[in-house]
Design a protein around this motif. Structure first.
Motif, PDB file in Angstrom:
ATOM      1  N   PHE A  18      63.753  23.050  57.375  1.00 41.85           N
ATOM      2  CA  PHE A  18      65.044  22.843  56.704  1.00 41.85           C
ATOM      3  C   PHE A  18      66.233  22.847  57.642  1.00 41.85           C
ATOM      4  N   ASP A  19      66.145  23.617  58.738  1.00 49.04           N
ATOM      5  CA  ASP A  19      67.294  23.715  59.642  1.00 49.04           C
ATOM      6  C   ASP A  19      67.467  22.469  60.494  1.00 49.04           C
ATOM      7  N   HIS A  20      66.561  21.519  60.360  1.00 49.49           N
ATOM      8  CA  HIS A  20      66.659  20.263  61.108  1.00 49.49           C
ATOM      9  C   HIS A  20      66.871  19.045  60.199  1.00 49.49           C
ATOM     10  N   PHE A  21      66.434  19.130  58.937  1.00 46.23           N
ATOM     11  CA  PHE A  21      66.612  17.987  58.038  1.00 46.23           C
ATOM     12  C   PHE A  21      67.634  18.230  56.933  1.00 46.23           C
ATOM     13  N   GLY A  22      68.169  19.464  56.809  1.00 50.98           N
ATOM     14  CA  GLY A  22      68.928  19.843  55.630  1.00 50.98           C
ATOM     15  C   GLY A  22      70.081  18.935  55.255  1.00 50.98           C
ATOM     16  N   GLY A  23      70.757  18.363  56.237  1.00 46.81           N
ATOM     17  CA  GLY A  23      71.891  17.491  55.946  1.00 46.81           C
ATOM     18  C   GLY A  23      71.576  16.014  55.988  1.00 46.81           C
ATOM     19  N   ALA A  24      70.303  15.658  56.203  1.00 42.02           N
ATOM     20  CA  ALA A  24      69.950  14.255  56.441  1.00 42.02           C
ATOM     21  C   ALA A  24      70.207  13.376  55.226  1.00 42.02           C
ATOM     22  N   GLN A  25      69.819  13.827  54.026  1.00 40.53           N
ATOM     23  CA  GLN A  25      69.998  12.975  52.854  1.00 40.53           C
ATOM     24  C   GLN A  25      71.477  12.784  52.534  1.00 40.53           C
ATOM     25  N   TYR A  26      72.280  13.814  52.768  1.00 37.46           N
ATOM     26  CA  TYR A  26      73.728  13.663  52.583  1.00 37.46           C
ATOM     27  C   TYR A  26      74.260  12.542  53.476  1.00 37.46           C
ATOM     28  N   LEU A  27      73.833  12.510  54.720  1.00 33.38           N
ATOM     29  CA  LEU A  27      74.306  11.482  55.652  1.00 33.38           C
ATOM     30  C   LEU A  27      73.777  10.102  55.256  1.00 33.38           C
ATOM     31  N   ALA A  28      72.565  10.059  54.719  1.00 33.30           N
ATOM     32  CA  ALA A  28      72.016   8.784  54.242  1.00 33.30           C
ATOM     33  C   ALA A  28      72.792   8.288  53.030  1.00 33.30           C
ATOM     34  N   ASP A  29      73.054   9.185  52.094  1.00 32.19           N
ATOM     35  CA  ASP A  29      73.757   8.793  50.874  1.00 32.19           C
ATOM     36  C   ASP A  29      75.211   8.427  51.138  1.00 32.19           C
ATOM     37  N   THR A  30      75.837   9.148  52.061  1.00 32.86           N
ATOM     38  CA  THR A  30      77.270   8.972  52.291  1.00 32.86           C
ATOM     39  C   THR A  30      77.573   7.809  53.223  1.00 32.86           C
ATOM     40  N   TYR A  31      76.749   7.627  54.255  1.00 29.11           N
ATOM     41  CA  TYR A  31      77.065   6.646  55.286  1.00 29.11           C
ATOM     42  C   TYR A  31      75.987   5.588  55.487  1.00 29.11           C
ATOM     43  N   GLY A  32      74.917   5.653  54.707  1.00 31.95           N
ATOM     44  CA  GLY A  32      73.861   4.652  54.847  1.00 31.95           C
ATOM     45  C   GLY A  32      72.973   4.859  56.049  1.00 31.95           C
ATOM     46  N   ALA A  33      72.992   6.056  56.652  1.00 37.51           N
ATOM     47  CA  ALA A  33      72.134   6.323  57.810  1.00 37.51           C
ATOM     48  C   ALA A  33      70.665   6.255  57.406  1.00 37.51           C
ATOM     49  N   ARG A  34      69.827   5.765  58.291  1.00 31.78           N
ATOM     50  CA  ARG A  34      68.383   5.758  58.075  1.00 31.78           C
ATOM     51  C   ARG A  34      67.802   7.047  58.640  1.00 31.78           C
ATOM     52  N   VAL A  35      66.904   7.645  57.883  1.00 33.23           N
ATOM     53  CA  VAL A  35      66.315   8.932  58.264  1.00 33.23           C
ATOM     54  C   VAL A  35      64.911   8.689  58.811  1.00 33.23           C
ATOM     55  N   MET A  36      64.654   9.213  60.003  1.00 36.22           N
ATOM     56  CA  MET A  36      63.388   9.006  60.687  1.00 36.22           C
ATOM     57  C   MET A  36      62.671  10.337  60.907  1.00 36.22           C
ATOM     58  N   MET A  37      61.376  10.351  60.625  1.00 32.05           N
ATOM     59  CA  MET A  37      60.541  11.517  60.878  1.00 32.05           C
ATOM     60  C   MET A  37      59.119  11.016  61.080  1.00 32.05           C
ATOM     61  N   SER A  38      58.290  11.780  61.760  1.00 34.54           N
ATOM     62  CA  SER A  38      56.904  11.352  61.935  1.00 34.54           C
ATOM     63  C   SER A  38      56.195  11.323  60.588  1.00 34.54           C
ATOM     64  N   ALA A  39      55.199  10.446  60.467  1.00 33.27           N
ATOM     65  CA  ALA A  39      54.428  10.352  59.227  1.00 33.27           C
ATOM     66  C   ALA A  39      53.782  11.688  58.893  1.00 33.27           C
ATOM     67  N   ALA A  40      53.280  12.378  59.916  1.00 35.27           N
ATOM     68  CA  ALA A  40      52.632  13.670  59.671  1.00 35.27           C
ATOM     69  C   ALA A  40      53.607  14.676  59.085  1.00 35.27           C
ATOM     70  N   ASP A  41      54.844  14.657  59.544  1.00 38.48           N
ATOM     71  CA  ASP A  41      55.796  15.637  59.021  1.00 38.48           C
ATOM     72  C   ASP A  41      56.408  15.217  57.692  1.00 38.48           C
ATOM     73  N   TRP A  42      56.499  13.919  57.414  1.00 41.94           N
ATOM     74  CA  TRP A  42      56.867  13.516  56.053  1.00 41.94           C
ATOM     75  C   TRP A  42      55.843  14.071  55.068  1.00 41.94           C
ATOM     76  N   THR A  43      54.570  13.951  55.410  1.00 42.17           N
ATOM     77  CA  THR A  43      53.503  14.458  54.544  1.00 42.17           C
ATOM     78  C   THR A  43      53.558  15.975  54.458  1.00 42.17           C
ATOM     79  N   TYR A  44      53.725  16.613  55.604  1.00 42.07           N
ATOM     80  CA  TYR A  44      53.832  18.082  55.637  1.00 42.07           C
ATOM     81  C   TYR A  44      54.991  18.551  54.768  1.00 42.07           C
ATOM     82  N   LEU A  45      56.138  17.907  54.916  1.00 46.25           N
ATOM     83  CA  LEU A  45      57.333  18.300  54.182  1.00 46.25           C
ATOM     84  C   LEU A  45      57.127  18.186  52.672  1.00 46.25           C
ATOM     85  N   ALA A  46      56.454  17.117  52.250  1.00 42.13           N
ATOM     86  CA  ALA A  46      56.234  16.902  50.818  1.00 42.13           C
ATOM     87  C   ALA A  46      55.397  18.008  50.192  1.00 42.13           C
ATOM     88  N   GLY A  47      54.624  18.717  51.006  1.00 43.89           N
ATOM     89  CA  GLY A  47      53.794  19.805  50.503  1.00 43.89           C
ATOM     90  C   GLY A  47      54.477  21.152  50.521  1.00 43.89           C
TER      91      GLY A  47
END
Length: 314
Positions: free
Chosen positions: A143-172
């Motif tokens: 959380f201390d590394h991704f916590g503000g990412a969606q805000y930046l995506a929603d506000t400024y259209g930034a694309r959020v990048m993470m490894s496939a393994a950690d996208w899967t890990y995060l979803a769990g």
């Protein structure tokens, strides 16, 4: 990332171990025969490699599992290189990489509020436009590394990048403020934005898909090459520790080929980061440690992890 590290040795305890434990040949996995070597041998070796270097002493301390995070002040937003700014709450930082075609952000702090009040506000303080944030590279799924990412995506259209393994890990997990899955990072992928290319290296261990970037920086116009180790705390199991050690060795090799001479961190307690920020402007840039310095950094890390492998019974 947990704010409490429960390692067998602290910096203070490491000082109790005498140098000169007999050396033995390393096995193929990079860890000595447990019958002839001990975890303490490697912790002491890491300490000897660190010498009196405050950057490396911080690293030894941070990799000790009984390390407890100190209460660190948040520095003002600051450019540590011509094209790199640190935007920090003290114990964790985001880095902004300025290119000729917008900003690449490495990590996004703890929450939408910190994205707005630290990252966005900090960029404006430095004269940069947060609307030009093109990408947010999330080094790993805590959380201390991704916590503000969606805000930046929603506000400024930034694309959020993470490894496939950690996208899967995060979803769990049930961590708050999870970004919606966007772009996957693959090992060795090169992200080019304007005049800048960032090489993204998969370095699993801290999480299943931690990412450690290598990228160009400039100091008063002089070119250098920087690295950022993507996930600091070593895992607990011997198998995961061996994965972590393999990642250290992989990145160290790639750093050598890329002639990396700058060490940066998303956790300034790991590398004397806040103190070095305070030293900026007093002669040589303290983040330029030279190729030998960045290799020593990785060697210290490797020896701490070798000790953990033995301590875990691996």
């Amino acid at each position: 990332m947990s704010r409490h590290f429960d390692s067998p040795l602290s910096r203070r305890k490491l000082g109790r171990y005498a140098a000169g434990v007999g050396a033995a040949a390393l096995l193929g996995g990079g860890v000595a025969n447990a019958a002839t070597e001990t975890a303490e041998h490697y912790y002491a070796k890491a300490r000897r490699l660190a010498g009196r270097d405050p950057v490396l002493l911080d690293l030894v301390d941070a990799l000790s599992r009984d390390f407890v995070l100190p209460d660190l002040p948040a520095p003002a937003p600051v450019k540590v290189f011509d094209n790199v700014a640190v935007l920090s709450v003290g114990w964790v930082s985001a880095l902004a990489l300025f290119t000729s075609d917008g900003i690449v952000l490495i990590d996004a702090l703890n929450s939408p509020a910190e994205a707005e009040n630290v990252i966005v506000s900090g960029l404006r303080t430095l004269g940069a436009d947060p609307a030009t944030i093109r990408y947010v590279i999330v080094t790993h799924g805590h959380f201390d590394h991704f916590g503000g990412a969606q805000y930046l995506a929603d506000t400024y259209g930034a694309r959020v990048m993470m490894s496939a393994a950690d996208w899967t890990y995060l979803a769990g997990t049930t961590q708050p403020n999870q970004p919606r899955r966007d772009l996957d990072i693959s090992d060795g992928q090169q992200l080019t934005v304007g005049d800048t290319t960032v090489t993204l290296n998969l370095t699993p261990g801290h999480t299943p898909g931690s990412v450690s970037p290598i990228f160009p920086v400039r100091d008063k116009g002089m070119p250098h090459t920087a690295m950022l180790w993507g996930g600091t705390r070593p895992p607990d199991s011997a198998a995961d520790l061996r994965t972590y050690l393999s990642s250290v060795e992989l990145l160290r090799s790639r750093m050598s080929r890329a002639r990396v001479d700058v060490e940066l961190s998303n956790h300034p307690f790991c590398d004397n980061g806040l103190e070095r920020i305070a030293q900026l402007g007093n002669g040589r840039n303290p983040f330029v440690v030279g190729m030998a310095g960045t290799q020593r950094f990785m060697n210290v890390m490797a020896n701490m992890v070798r000790g953990h492998i033995i301590a875990s019974g691996g």
